[in-house]
Scaffold this active site. Sequence first.
Site, PDB file in Angstrom:
ATOM      1  CB  SER A 103      38.401  31.580  32.115  1.00 39.50           C
ATOM      2  OG  SER A 103      39.086  32.678  32.359  1.00 39.50           O
TER       3      SER A 103
ATOM      4  CD  GLU B 218      45.604  29.638  36.600  1.00 39.89           C
ATOM      5  OE1 GLU B 218      45.631  30.431  35.429  1.00 39.89           O
ATOM      6  OE2 GLU B 218      46.735  29.500  37.472  1.00 39.89           O
TER       7      GLU B 218
ATOM      8  CG  ASP C 277      59.290  30.075  36.731  1.00 41.01           C
ATOM      9  OD1 ASP C 277      59.949  31.135  36.532  1.00 41.01           O
ATOM     10  OD2 ASP C 277      58.246  30.085  37.353  1.00 41.01           O
TER      11      ASP C 277
ATOM     12  CG  PHE D 186      50.162  31.972  46.067  1.00 40.91           C
ATOM     13  CD1 PHE D 186      51.370  30.944  46.676  1.00 40.91           C
ATOM     14  CD2 PHE D 186      49.177  31.435  45.487  1.00 40.91           C
ATOM     15  CE1 PHE D 186      50.954  29.704  46.706  1.00 40.91           C
ATOM     16  CE2 PHE D 186      48.935  30.190  45.617  1.00 40.91           C
ATOM     17  CZ  PHE D 186      49.797  29.231  46.078  1.00 40.91           C
TER      18      PHE D 186
ATOM     19  CG  HIS E 270      41.967  33.427  34.314  1.00 38.33           C
ATOM     20  ND1 HIS E 270      41.683  32.288  33.491  1.00 38.33           N
ATOM     21  CD2 HIS E 270      43.079  32.779  34.933  1.00 38.33           C
ATOM     22  CE1 HIS E 270      42.437  30.979  33.804  1.00 38.33           C
ATOM     23  NE2 HIS E 270      43.448  31.727  34.705  1.00 38.33           N
TER      24      HIS E 270
END
Length: 279
Positions: free
Chosen positions: A5, A7, A98, A205, A255
């Site tokens: 998959s 994102e 968040d 990140f 993913h």
Amino acid sequence: MPQISFEFFPPQTPRGRVNLVRTAKVLERFQPAFYSVTYGAGGSTRERTFAAVASLRESGVNAIPHLSWSGDREDAIVALLDDYLELGVDRVVALRGDLPSGAGTSRQLRHADSLVRLIRSRIDAPLGIEVAAYPEVHPDAPSASTDIDFLKGKIEAGATGCITQYFYNAEAYFHFRDRCAAAGIDVPIVPGVMPISNYETLVRFSAKAGVDIPRWIQRHLDEIQGDRDALLAFGTEVVSRLCRRLLDDGAPGLHFYTLNKAPPTRAIAERIGLPFPTG
């Protein structure tokens, strides 16, 4: 056969959505099970996430949304889910999410297990629910054990699978997977994969997400950060090797966090031989 998959994050403009569809079409050759589209803090990208999912599905690819429940009324979440069901969505990624920057304590932050329970109690249609997992422990978790307890609570609430935060140490995933199994968690735990294509982005990140960049990787990136071609070649090699190790030792899929860019993910997918033969 492993589940693959990809994102995306929702673009800010109609032109961005057109470009996102082009990126999805480039990656379609690797036969992903789905493309997920992220959901900004506090629902800040609600409309853009919906528009991106709709555009992608209209183009013929299986796009699904991320969703969180911070500050929204229950009926608003259910109405949004009904809209997604009308698009043909059969799976969501349910997250704590968040609060937006500056929201303070005036808005309630609900955890993902509450969102999973809401979906199961109010949505009659069969809907797969993916939740987040953290091989290197969620930054807010008091301990590794309580982090696994939190994950088990999401599964008991009705989640059907997990997608992990990215990592660069395969042993972290295998240790986490084994601890989850010992705790009675029996749904697929698909490792998240972050291609290495930008030095500053990766460091930023990773610091925010509590992801460990192994020292040998960090030091080599320090040396080549100004050489884009060398960085991409090194990143492709490192992450491809990680992917092969994960799959060879039983990971149920991969993913990819694409950051809306096809080339870095495509290079890794080609290196590891996607799509895998089915015969």
